[in-house]
Write a protein that holds these residues in place. Structure first.
Motif, mmCIF file in Angstrom:
data_model
loop_
_atom_site.group_PDB
_atom_site.id
_atom_site.type_symbol
_atom_site.label_atom_id
_atom_site.label_comp_id
_atom_site.label_asym_id
_atom_site.label_seq_id
_atom_site.Cartn_x
_atom_site.Cartn_y
_atom_site.Cartn_z
ATOM 1 N N GLY A 222 0.987 -1.071 -0.095
ATOM 2 C CA GLY A 222 -0.287 -0.125 -0.525
ATOM 3 C C GLY A 222 0.844 1.228 0.081
ATOM 4 N N THR A 223 2.061 1.349 -0.391
ATOM 5 C CA THR A 223 3.192 2.158 -0.018
ATOM 6 C C THR A 223 3.277 2.883 -1.161
ATOM 7 N N LEU A 224 3.001 1.671 -2.412
ATOM 8 C CA LEU A 224 3.484 2.169 -3.847
ATOM 9 C C LEU A 224 2.564 3.215 -4.654
ATOM 10 N N PRO A 225 2.565 4.215 -5.026
ATOM 11 C CA PRO A 225 1.900 5.120 -6.209
ATOM 12 C C PRO A 225 1.067 4.202 -7.261
ATOM 13 N N PRO A 226 0.221 4.433 -7.052
ATOM 14 C CA PRO A 226 -0.583 2.796 -8.032
ATOM 15 C C PRO A 226 -0.184 3.205 -9.191
ATOM 16 N N LYS A 227 0.159 4.872 -10.100
ATOM 17 C CA LYS A 227 0.227 4.587 -11.394
ATOM 18 C C LYS A 227 1.007 4.674 -11.469
ATOM 19 N N ASP A 228 2.773 4.286 -10.559
ATOM 20 C CA ASP A 228 4.422 4.232 -10.858
ATOM 21 C C ASP A 228 3.982 2.623 -11.113
ATOM 22 N N VAL A 229 3.355 2.105 -11.080
ATOM 23 C CA VAL A 229 2.793 0.192 -10.465
ATOM 24 C C VAL A 229 2.957 -0.030 -12.012
ATOM 25 N N VAL A 230 4.171 -0.860 -12.862
ATOM 26 C CA VAL A 230 4.803 -1.329 -13.903
ATOM 27 C C VAL A 230 4.197 -2.403 -14.020
ATOM 28 N N ILE A 231 4.097 -3.435 -12.650
ATOM 29 C CA ILE A 231 3.601 -4.508 -13.148
ATOM 30 C C ILE A 231 3.046 -5.268 -11.810
ATOM 31 N N PRO A 232 1.593 -5.458 -11.365
ATOM 32 C CA PRO A 232 0.664 -5.627 -10.587
ATOM 33 C C PRO A 232 1.014 -6.852 -9.633
ATOM 34 N N GLY A 233 1.076 -6.720 -9.202
ATOM 35 C CA GLY A 233 1.587 -8.369 -8.007
ATOM 36 C C GLY A 233 1.203 -9.752 -7.951
ATOM 37 N N ILE A 234 -0.703 -9.390 -9.216
ATOM 38 C CA ILE A 234 -1.384 -10.183 -10.098
ATOM 39 C C ILE A 234 -0.845 -11.381 -10.335
ATOM 40 N N TYR A 235 0.535 -10.795 -10.976
ATOM 41 C CA TYR A 235 1.227 -11.327 -12.166
ATOM 42 C C TYR A 235 2.169 -11.878 -11.428
ATOM 43 N N VAL A 236 2.426 -11.602 -10.499
ATOM 44 C CA VAL A 236 4.063 -11.893 -9.454
ATOM 45 C C VAL A 236 4.077 -13.295 -8.986
ATOM 46 N N ASP A 237 5.047 -14.487 -8.368
ATOM 47 C CA ASP A 237 5.080 -15.533 -8.002
ATOM 48 C C ASP A 237 6.427 -15.321 -6.803
ATOM 49 N N HIS A 238 7.179 -14.954 -7.720
ATOM 50 C CA HIS A 238 8.572 -15.106 -6.711
ATOM 51 C C HIS A 238 8.942 -13.422 -6.473
#
Length: 534
Positions: A222-238
Motif C-alpha cells: 500500500g505504500t507504492l503510488p498505483p500509477k507507478d506500478v509497472v507490474i501488478p502483484g497479481i502477475y508475480v509469483d516470487h
C-alpha cells in the motif's frame, strides 16, 4: 518474498526442459542475482538443463546477463534477436552446440504481447525477403536449427502474404524492477528502461508459468503510488531482493545508478567535448546532412549510435530533432557502446513493444544503421559474417519500415590506415576485408523489398556515398582526395552504377572546425511550436 538465502531452492524448482524467458537490453534489466544462481547450480549439480531460452533484445555486456547461461547442456535451444555482446553464445551457436533461432527484436516483443492475449502467435510483413523468411532461411542460424521445425511460416490474409511468428509457451520468466511491496506490486523508478517486462509476465501467466522478479527494495503493502506500478502483484509469483545490488542490480553496464538515465534529473549537454575528427566522425557528419527540423529519427548501434547524436549536438541542431531508440527512449542524447539503448535527458521512456508499434507503423522518418556487407542489389548483412553469429536485433523491424534508411559504415574493414587532413581524406593502407561484395553471407535488409516499399536508402562511407536505385547501387559522391579507381572501384567486388551527376562530398565534413550545418538545416523549414491558442 523469496529471500536471498532461499534463492537456491527457487532455482531448484525450474524443471529440466523448461522454457525460460528473460527481459533485458545489454545490462538494463539484467537479473544478475538469479542468473548467477542458475549458472552456479548447473555447474555444480548439472541442473536445470535442456532449457529453451527466449529473449527479445541482446542481453549482455560480453560478460554478464545471459552469458551466465551460455553453457553446453544448460540451454539446448535459444530464440532471440542479437548476440553481438555475448561472445560465449556466439561460440555455442557457431559450433552447433545449441539450436539457434534468430527473429526480429520488435517481432519478439510483439510475440510476447500476442501470447499474453491468448493468440497463437503474431503476424507481420517484417522479415519478408530476409533470412527470417522461411523461403530463405526461416531464421535458423545453424545446422542444429535447420534440422528442427521452424518458428516462422508464410500465411495469406485477405490476399496478402505475411510472416506468422508462432507462439513459444513459457514455463518461467525472470524480469526486474526497482521496488516490490508485500503484495508483489513492482515499480521501476530507478530502472533505465521499462522494456517488455509486463508483456513477458502476462505471457508467462497465460501458460500457467511462474514469474520471478528481482528488485532492490522491499516495502510495505500500500505504500507504492498505483500509477507507478509497472507490474501488478497479481502477475508475480516470487520476488528476489538482490543481496549485492552494486554488482548484481546495476542500472547500466557503466553505472550502478545515475538519475539522469531514468529521467529523474537533467544535466547540461553543451559541455560535452567534440568527437575527434576521425573516419567514424566523417561518416557521422555526412549522415547528419540528411537531417531536417522535427525529423523523427532512429539510431542503430555502432557508428550511428556513437556519432549522430554528438555531431548533431556540436552543430547546434540536436534540440530540433526527435531522436528515438528502439528500447523505448524518445528525445535526449543517446549513449553508445554497452550503454546503447538509453539517453541523457530523455523526454519520454515508453515500453519496448509500443516503440516498435510506432516503428513498424512507419513512424520513423530517418533511421541510421550500420552494415557489415552489402551487394549490388542493395541487400545488406549485419547478422552473420565470417565466424561471427551476431543476429539482427531490431534492424529488420526498423529498416523495412522507416521512410528513409541511411546506412553508415567504413568502406573496408580490418586494419586500414586513413587520415583526415586539410579538408581531404588520405588512405595509406586499406582494410583487408571488402564490405561491398558480389555475394553476402546473409540478407538482413532486402533491397528488393525496399524498392517495392517506395523507400529511400543511402549508403554513407568515409570515401563514397551510394544511393539504392531500381537498377542497384549508384555511386553519387566521392570524398576529396580520393581516387575513383584506386580507392573505390578496386575495393569493391562489383562495379556500381556511376551517377551522371557524380560529385565531391562537401569539404566541410573533413575540416576540424564545425561544419556550420545549422543554417542549411534550418533553411529546410522549421515548425516553431505545437501549441495553438484557441
Amino acid at each position: 518474498m523469496t529471500k536471498k538465502s532461499e534463492l537456491h531452492n527457487l532455482v531448484s524448482s525450474i524443471n529440466n526442459g523448461s522454457t525460460l524467458a528473460l527481459c533485458g537490453f545489454t545490462l538494463k534489466g539484467a537479473c544478475e542475482s538469479v542468473l548467477k544462481e542458475i549458472e552456479n547450480r548447473f555447474l555444480s549439480e548439472g541442473v536445470p538443463n535442456n532449457l529453451t531460452l527466449l529473449h527479445a533484445a541482446g542481453h549482455s555486456d560480453r560478460v554478464n546477463g545471459l552469458e551466465h547461461l551460455a553453457h553446453k547442456g544448460l540451454v539446448t535451444r535459444i530464440i532471440g534477436s542479437h548476440w553481438g555482446l555475448a561472445p560465449k553464445w556466439g561460440e555455442l551457436i557457431q559450433t552447433n552446440q545449441v539450436e539457434a533461432h534468430c527473429l526480429p527484436q520488435g517481432q519478439l516483443t510483439h510475440l510476447f504481447r500476442a501470447m499474453a492475449g491468448g493468440k497463437p502467435g503474431n503476424f507481420s510483413k517484417v522479415g519478408m525477403g530476409t533470412f527470417v523468411d522461411p523461403r530463405v532461411e526461416g531464421g535458423k542460424m545453424n545446422d542444429k536449427a535447420k534440422a528442427n521445425e521452424g518458428i516462422v511460416e508464410v500465411v495469406n490474409i485477405l490476399g496478402e502474404e505475411y510472416l506468422f511468428y508462432k507462439e513459444v509457451p513459457i514455463d518461467v520468466c525472470i524480469i526486474r524492477g526497482t521496488t516490490a511491496d508485500e503484495a508483489g506490486n513492482i515499480t521501476m523508478e530507478e530502472e533505465a528502461l521499462k522494456l517488455e517486462a509486463i508483456s513477458v509476465a502476462q505471457a508467462t501467466k497465460r501458460f500457467g508459468g511462474k514469474v520471478i522478479v528481482q528488485v532492490k527494495n522491499y516495502v510495505e503493502k500500500g505504500t507504492l503510488p498505483p500509477k507507478d506500478v509497472v507490474i501488478p502483484g497479481i502477475y508475480v509469483d516470487h520476488i528476489i531482493q538482490s543481496g549485492d545490488p552494486l554488482r548484481e542490480h546495476r542500472q547500466t553496464a557503466s553505472a550502478y545508478y545515475n538519475p539522469v538515465y531514468c529521467g529523474r534529473l537533467r544535466e547540461p549537454l553543451q559541455d560535452a567535448p567534440p568527437l575527434p575528427l576521425d573516419v567514424r566522425k566523417v561518416i557521422g557528419r555526412r549522415a547528419v546532412k540528411e537531417l531536417y527540423p522535427d525529423a523523427i529519427v532512429n539510431l542503430g548501434t555502432g557508428i550511428p549510435g556513437d556519432t549522430i547524436g554528438p555531431v548533431s549536438s556540436e552543430e547546434g541542431i540536436l534540440g530540433q530533432l526527435n531522436l528515438t531508440i528502439e528500447s523505448g527512449v524518445i528525445g535526449g542524447q543517446p549513449l553508445g557502446g554497452t550503454d546503447f539503448g538509453i539517453a541523457r535527458n530523455a523526454e519520454a521512456i515508453i515500453e519496448h513493444p509500443y516503440q516498435f508499434d510506432y516503428y513498424t507503423g512507419r513512424g520513423v522518418d530517418i533511421t541510421f544503421m550500420g552494415i557489415a556487407e552489402a551487394d549490388s542489389s542493395g541487400n545488406v548483412n549485419v547478422s552473420k559474417f565470417g565466424s561471427k553469429t551476431v543476429g539482427c536485433g531490431g534492424f529488420i523491424d526498423i529498416t523495412q519500415n522507416a521512410k528513409k534508411v541511411v546506412f553508415c559504415s567504413t568502406f573496408t574493414a580490418g586494419g586500414f590506415d586513413i587520415k583526415v587532413e586539410e579538408g581531404k581524406l588520405f588512405i595509406s593502407k586499406d582494410g583487408k576485408f571488402k564490405k561491398f561484395k558480389e555475394n553476402i553471407n546473409q540478407i538482413t535488409f532486402s533491397g528488393d523489398f525496399s524498392k517495392g516499399n517506395n523507400q529511400e536508402a543511402l549508403f554513407v562511407t568515409e570515401r563514397a556515398v551510394f544511393q539504392l536505385t531500381e537498377q542497384g547501387l549508384m555511386l553519387t559522391e566521392i570524398a576529396p582526395g580520393i581516387d575513383l579507381e584506386r580507392d573505390i572501384l578496386s575495393q569493391m567486388e562489383f562495379e556500381p552504377i556511376l551517377s551522371p551527376d557524380l560529385k565531391e562530398m562537401d569539404r566541410d565534413i573533413f575540416l576540424n572546425d564545425r561544419m556550420g550545418f545549422e543554417k542549411e538545416f534550418f533553411d529546410t523549414g522549421y515548425n516553431s511550436g505545437l501549441l495553438i491558442h484557441a
